[in-house]
Design an enzyme around this catalytic site. Structure first.
Site, mmCIF file in Angstrom:
data_model
loop_
_atom_site.group_PDB
_atom_site.id
_atom_site.type_symbol
_atom_site.label_atom_id
_atom_site.label_comp_id
_atom_site.label_asym_id
_atom_site.label_seq_id
_atom_site.Cartn_x
_atom_site.Cartn_y
_atom_site.Cartn_z
ATOM 1 N N LYS A 274 -6.555 -5.045 -3.114
ATOM 2 C CA LYS A 274 -7.193 -5.694 -1.960
ATOM 3 C C LYS A 274 -8.230 -4.752 -1.339
ATOM 4 O O LYS A 274 -7.979 -3.571 -1.160
ATOM 5 C CB LYS A 274 -6.130 -6.079 -0.929
ATOM 6 C CG LYS A 274 -5.344 -4.932 -0.335
ATOM 7 C CD LYS A 274 -4.223 -5.470 0.546
ATOM 8 C CE LYS A 274 -3.436 -4.385 1.250
ATOM 9 N NZ LYS A 274 -4.165 -3.624 2.258
ATOM 10 N N ASP B 39 0.795 -1.246 0.000
ATOM 11 C CA ASP B 39 0.000 0.000 0.000
ATOM 12 C C ASP B 39 0.821 1.287 0.000
ATOM 13 O O ASP B 39 0.460 2.268 0.670
ATOM 14 C CB ASP B 39 -0.955 0.010 1.204
ATOM 15 C CG ASP B 39 -1.937 -1.149 1.196
ATOM 16 O OD1 ASP B 39 -1.911 -1.934 0.233
ATOM 17 O OD2 ASP B 39 -2.707 -1.282 2.165
ATOM 18 N N LYS C 287 -7.638 -4.883 4.846
ATOM 19 C CA LYS C 287 -6.339 -4.506 5.385
ATOM 20 C C LYS C 287 -5.308 -5.596 5.077
ATOM 21 O O LYS C 287 -4.166 -5.307 4.760
ATOM 22 C CB LYS C 287 -6.429 -4.283 6.901
ATOM 23 C CG LYS C 287 -7.477 -3.238 7.329
ATOM 24 C CD LYS C 287 -7.252 -1.904 6.661
ATOM 25 C CE LYS C 287 -8.242 -0.863 7.154
ATOM 26 N NZ LYS C 287 -8.237 0.347 6.296
ATOM 27 N N CYS D 239 -2.116 -2.415 7.866
ATOM 28 C CA CYS D 239 -2.041 -3.389 6.773
ATOM 29 C C CYS D 239 -0.792 -4.261 6.829
ATOM 30 O O CYS D 239 -0.828 -5.425 6.419
ATOM 31 C CB CYS D 239 -2.177 -2.676 5.436
ATOM 32 S SG CYS D 239 -3.839 -1.992 5.216
ATOM 33 N N VAL E 111 3.141 0.246 4.230
ATOM 34 C CA VAL E 111 2.433 1.041 5.250
ATOM 35 C C VAL E 111 1.000 0.539 5.390
ATOM 36 O O VAL E 111 0.444 -0.014 4.460
ATOM 37 C CB VAL E 111 2.430 2.535 4.853
ATOM 38 C CG1 VAL E 111 3.846 3.053 4.772
ATOM 39 C CG2 VAL E 111 1.680 2.805 3.558
ATOM 40 N N THR E 112 0.414 0.779 6.563
ATOM 41 C CA THR E 112 1.058 1.258 7.765
ATOM 42 C C THR E 112 1.410 0.067 8.657
ATOM 43 O O THR E 112 0.738 -0.969 8.619
ATOM 44 C CB THR E 112 0.141 2.232 8.555
ATOM 45 O OG1 THR E 112 -1.041 1.539 8.967
ATOM 46 C CG2 THR E 112 -0.231 3.427 7.720
ATOM 47 N N GLN F 24 8.115 -12.714 22.169
ATOM 48 C CA GLN F 24 7.800 -14.106 22.544
ATOM 49 C C GLN F 24 8.439 -15.110 21.579
ATOM 50 O O GLN F 24 7.790 -16.044 21.108
ATOM 51 C CB GLN F 24 6.279 -14.311 22.600
ATOM 52 C CG GLN F 24 5.574 -13.363 23.577
ATOM 53 C CD GLN F 24 4.077 -13.523 23.514
ATOM 54 O OE1 GLN F 24 3.551 -14.523 23.959
ATOM 55 N NE2 GLN F 24 3.410 -12.523 22.965
ATOM 56 N N GLU G 241 -4.589 -0.898 -1.377
ATOM 57 C CA GLU G 241 -5.890 -0.990 -0.697
ATOM 58 C C GLU G 241 -6.877 -0.092 -1.438
ATOM 59 O O GLU G 241 -6.578 1.074 -1.721
ATOM 60 C CB GLU G 241 -5.778 -0.528 0.761
ATOM 61 C CG GLU G 241 -7.127 -0.610 1.487
ATOM 62 C CD GLU G 241 -7.064 -0.179 2.950
ATOM 63 O OE1 GLU G 241 -5.963 0.087 3.456
ATOM 64 O OE2 GLU G 241 -8.143 -0.110 3.565
HETATM 65 C C1 C5J Z 1 -3.098 0.688 5.516
HETATM 66 C C2 C5J Z 1 -4.848 1.929 6.596
HETATM 67 N N1 C5J Z 1 -2.570 0.444 4.323
HETATM 68 N N2 C5J Z 1 -4.056 2.356 7.571
HETATM 69 N N3 C5J Z 1 -4.338 1.229 5.547
HETATM 70 O O1 C5J Z 1 -2.480 0.461 6.529
HETATM 71 O O2 C5J Z 1 -6.032 2.180 6.617
#
Ligand code: C5J
Length: 237
Positions: A132, A27, A135, A165, A160-161, A205, A75
């Site tokens: 897509k 993204d 996320k 995602c 990102v982010t 972990q 996205e």
């Molecule tokens: C992504 C969002 N790509 N933060 N989308 O992380 O809505």
């Protein structure tokens, strides 16, 4: 088989397997990253995402030079929003929702300027681009089939982010059996705290759902791999 290991990865060394590793770039779209775009209009500091671009460009170049499969995601939604459930649509600022007009076209709508990937990281000819609606990059997409067809078992995760995602995709991939190495300076969040904790969570972990290393460690490991001559899967654009 000549493998190559990222020795400084957390929680421990991560061995790259030639021909079985793909780079996924999540993204890196204008709507999220460019000044004046959707992300900034929500009050976010896009500099936090812009700083990812130079190291990520170097990582992508290293992956291409090694003949590694490079996959990009975006996205977004179809123009009539039929793939955007109300639970997703009815959130955020009322005048700045998915499908509303934005500086770079309708926000997160396929085909709009803002929905596409920034010029600096534009997919090369033939590289896979996954559109897509969610996320996670596996939800309602062809990603798993593409990875299976290409014999991929490991993912280098970027984009990102970090806490949205990138996390969702890494968790989805981990549940499907892929080993995921998240490249710390090639993922970004608008929120420094989310960036820090988001990365910590991945490798906590004993590596609860992945490994973390920076591009300074990953790029030489990629460069040490034998160059793959496998043909890249057909582009999805
Ligand atoms: C992504 C969002 N790509 N933060 N989308 O992380 O809505």
């Amino acid at each position: 088989m000549t493998t190559s290991t990222v020795e400084t990865a957390s929680p421990g060394p991560f061995t790259l397997i030639p021909g079985k590793t793909a780079l996924i770039v999540i993204d890196m779209q204008r709507d999220f990253i460019l000044p004046g775009g959707f992300g900034e209009s929500l009050g976010n500091d896009v500099d936090m995402l812009l700083k990812v671009v130079p190291p990520l460009a170097d990582l992508i170049a290293a992956a291409r030079a090694a003949g590694m499969l490079v996959i990009h995601t975006r996205e977004g939604h179809v123009p009539d929003l039929s793939d955007c459930p109300p639970a997703k649509l009815n959130r955020g600022a009322p005048s700045k929702r998915i499908g509303d007009p934005g500086r770079y076209g309708r926000i997160l709508i396929r085909g709009e300027y803002g929905h596409d990937i920034i010029d600096e990281l534009a997919p090369a000819a033939g590289e896979v681009v996954i559109d897509k609606p969610g996320k996670g990059a596996f939800y309602a997409t062809e990603l798993q089939q593409i990875l299976t067809d290409a014999g991929i078992t490991q993912l280098l995760v970027t984009g990102v982010t970090t806490e949205v995602c990138v996390h969702t995709t890494t968790r989805e991939a981990n549940d499907r059996g892929y080993e995921c190495l998240v490249v710390s300076d090639c993922v970004g969040s608008y929120f420094p705290e989310f960036q820090r904790v988001g990365l910590e969570m991945i490798c906590a972990q004993g590596g609860i759902f992945g490994w973390v290393a920076d591009s300074a460690a990953v790029i030489p490991a990629i460069a040490a791999l034998p160059v793959s001559s496998e043909p890249a899967p057909t582009a999805q654009r």
